[in-house]
Design an enzyme around this catalytic site. Structure first.
Site, PDB file in Angstrom:
ATOM      1  N   SER A 208       0.825  -1.238   0.015  1.00  0.00           N
ATOM      2  CA  SER A 208       0.017  -0.025   0.283  1.00  0.00           C
ATOM      3  C   SER A 208       0.959   1.278  -0.030  1.00  0.00           C
ATOM      4  O   SER A 208       1.878   1.400  -0.930  1.00  0.00           O
ATOM      5  CB  SER A 208      -0.982   0.028   1.190  1.00  0.00           C
ATOM      6  OG  SER A 208      -1.938   1.029   0.988  1.00  0.00           O
ATOM      7  N   ASP A 432      -7.436  -5.170  -6.812  1.00  0.00           N
ATOM      8  CA  ASP A 432      -7.478  -3.894  -5.732  1.00  0.00           C
ATOM      9  C   ASP A 432      -8.508  -2.694  -6.054  1.00  0.00           C
ATOM     10  O   ASP A 432      -8.412  -2.302  -7.121  1.00  0.00           O
ATOM     11  CB  ASP A 432      -5.869  -3.562  -6.000  1.00  0.00           C
ATOM     12  CG  ASP A 432      -5.487  -2.574  -4.950  1.00  0.00           C
ATOM     13  OD1 ASP A 432      -6.355  -1.706  -4.265  1.00  0.00           O
ATOM     14  OD2 ASP A 432      -4.375  -2.690  -4.670  1.00  0.00           O
ATOM     15  N   HIS A 468      -6.676  -5.786  -1.713  1.00  0.00           N
ATOM     16  CA  HIS A 468      -5.527  -4.861  -1.239  1.00  0.00           C
ATOM     17  C   HIS A 468      -4.683  -5.833  -0.218  1.00  0.00           C
ATOM     18  O   HIS A 468      -5.186  -6.039   0.901  1.00  0.00           O
ATOM     19  CB  HIS A 468      -6.211  -3.484  -0.796  1.00  0.00           C
ATOM     20  CG  HIS A 468      -5.064  -2.741  -0.499  1.00  0.00           C
ATOM     21  ND1 HIS A 468      -4.554  -1.837  -1.506  1.00  0.00           N
ATOM     22  CD2 HIS A 468      -4.724  -1.772   0.702  1.00  0.00           C
ATOM     23  CE1 HIS A 468      -3.510  -1.079  -1.045  1.00  0.00           C
ATOM     24  NE2 HIS A 468      -3.768  -1.095   0.074  1.00  0.00           N
TER      25      HIS A 468
END
Length: 534
Positions: A208, A432, A468
């Site tokens: 991230s 994602d 994610h």
């Protein structure tokens, strides 16, 4: 420094092993508890060491922000090690608030002569336990600290996980990239002090925003690191922040109202709607890789059209607008579009795009994280009272460009990193919901064009169904750190990574280095050896 203290420190460090940086590779580094606690008095420029304690049981606490970092949500045993904490550049900001870059470093008793910088997540503002967990949902891969790495983590230069640090110019720079350089220097000095030698390899691994930091490490500190793993990286973070507002605008157009006449974002698409879309995508694209098994390995050739999902015209239009990506009034692309994939109906996709709140206060992360970051940090100057329902994609988007220049890891010529012997691995999920896999693919392709002999130092692994940092309906249990180690230590460039996943019990499949994909060739559909990368 007190002469007696100086003598004690000198004696402690002298006992650590020969001071030559050219020790044989098989040298064993086993510092004592006393040598660890002596680090409390180490002098590092503009740095205050606040803690230096020996952990005999080796227990590392859970990462309370693991949902943002991909770290371990559970405590882990990692062997005896030294725990050092400190702060670099403590100061008072222009907003009157305290700033500085806090860090934690864990230095193992049995050191493998490697260093790993552990990336953060969200907008940082917290120091996660420096364990070096593999930043996906792996249950099998061993954390870096337990492998013998010295591991460091940091808070990105501000003390709380909120975006109001954007009011301070230096805090903006620290979050963007400078804290990475500062902590790297301090960490390497601590390694030198304790082990009396430099690390043989220095890696950066994160997911991230931590994945963005990993790419920043390779692009702006190319001689400090020789291995980088960037998972689901928010490398074009400033544009992704605008895209979060775009997505919310599209969904609010179709959000039904509650009894008070207020629109409920979470109900713009119901779970039944998302299930329909996921099934329709699978029906169209699942078998393109040779096997209908709920995994779309041939994701680049998926030609799904949202009209095929059977949603209402209004919902179809909103979905299409989101997946086509944020645009201005001239139709010019602000942020990339997205690949249609099976993970659209998973909890994590909803968590980012829609949330679950049944009130007029949305809890989607695109709102709760995205809005604050945009008005405090990405927009220059900050606009704390900005009304995002009136965001103008023509006139407001340019207000993010200045921050994008310091924050976004978009360089495509990575020759300096490659020429320093660096190895670069990207991992990202096709599903994602916050950082587009299409954007990541396009950047990687351009980087390989702009960096000579890029195939000798870079690999990208795209994970179908993964959302994610290792969620979704995916084979998200794999080990990029071992792949990086084998590349450096044995010269084995990773062409595939074996993978498993909770969504597919008793199955395994290879993740193939882009542009190859896993294609079924016959045999047991549950075994990775029944697939080849081509």
């Amino acid at each position: 420094m007190n002469p007696k203290l100086a003598f004690a420190l000198s004696a402690a460090f002298a006992a650590a092993a020969c001071s030559s940086p050219d020790k044989p590779e098989n040298t064993v580094y086993t510092p004592s508890a006393e040598q660890c606690t002596a680090l409390k008095q180490v002098q590092i420029e503009n740095t205050r060491i606040t803690k230096a304690e020996w952990s005999n049981d080796g227990l590392v606490g859970a990462d309370r922000m693991s949902s943002l970092t991909g770290g371990s949500a559970f405590a882990k045993q990692a062997g005896a090690h030294c725990v050092v904490e400190g702060e670099i550049g403590a100061r008072t900001g222009v907003d009157g608030k305290p700033y500085g870059t806090k860090f934690q470093m864990r230095l193992p008793q049995n050191w493998n002569r490697k260093f790993l910088f552990q990336g953060g997540g969200g907008v940082d503002g917290f120091v996660a336990p420096a364990l070096g967990s593999i930043p996906v949902r792996t249950s099998t891969a061993i954390p870096a600290l337990a492998r013998g790495y010295a591991v460091v983590s940091m808070d990105g230069g501000h003390p709380t996980p909120t975006p109001d640090f954007g009011a301070d110019p230096q805090a903006r720079l620290d979050f963007a990239y400078q804290s990475t350089g500062k902590v790297t220097q301090a960490a390497k000095q601590l390694i030198q002090k304790l082990y009396q030698t430099a690390p043989q390899h220095s890696y950066f691994m994160g997911c991230s925003n931590g994945g963005r930091e990993a790419m920043i490490a390779a692009q702006r500190y190319p001689t400090e690191f020789d291995g980088v793993i960037a998972a689901n990286p928010g490398f074009r973070l400033s544009r992704a922040a605008v895209a979060e507002v775009w997505d919310t605008h599209q969904f609010m157009k179709i959000a039904p109202k509650n009894s008070d006449g207020r629109k409920i974002l979470a109900n713009a698409l119901t779970q039944a709607d998302l299930d329909k879309v996921s099934r329709a995508v699978l029906n169209r694209c699942d078998a393109k890789d040779g096997l209908k098994d709920s995994v779309i390995n041939a994701w680049e050739s998926c030609d799904f059209r949202p009209e095929a999902a059977g949603l209402s015209p209004a919902k179809t239009a909103a979905l299409k607008a989101v997946f086509d990506g944020a645009k201005n009034s001239k139709g010019e692309q602000i942020y990339s579009g997205w690949f249609y994939d099976s993970g659209i109906n998973t909890d994590d996709w909803r968590r980012w795009k829609l949330g679950t709140s049944q009130t007029a206060e949305p809890d989607a992360r695109n709102v709760t994280l995205g809005y604050g970051s945009l008005k405090w940090y990405f927009m220059t100057p900050p606009v704390p009272d900005f009304d995002f329902s009136r965001f103008d994609f023509d006139t407001d988007t340019p207000k993010t460009y200045a921050t994008g220049k310091i924050n976004d890891a978009t360089d495509t010529d990575m020759s300096a990193f490659k020429n320093n012997g660096g190895k670069f691995i990207i991992v990202t999920g096709i599903s994602d919901p916050v950082f587009s896999a299409k954007d990541q693919r396009d950047w990687f392709v351009q980087m390989q064009r702009d960096t000579p002999d890029a195939e000798n130092f870079s690999r990208m692994f795209m994970v179908p169904g993964m959302t994610h940092c290792g969620r979704g309906k995916a084979f998200d249990d794999f080990d990029p750190l071992t792949a990086l180690e084998n590349w450096h230590d044995k010269g084995q460039a990773p062409e595939l990574m074996p993978a498993k996943g909770k969504s597919f019990p008793d199955r395994s499949m290879p993740l193939c280095a882009y542009p190859k994909i896993a294609v079924y060739k016959g045999g047991d559909e549950n075994k990775a050896e029944s697939f080849v990368c081509e």
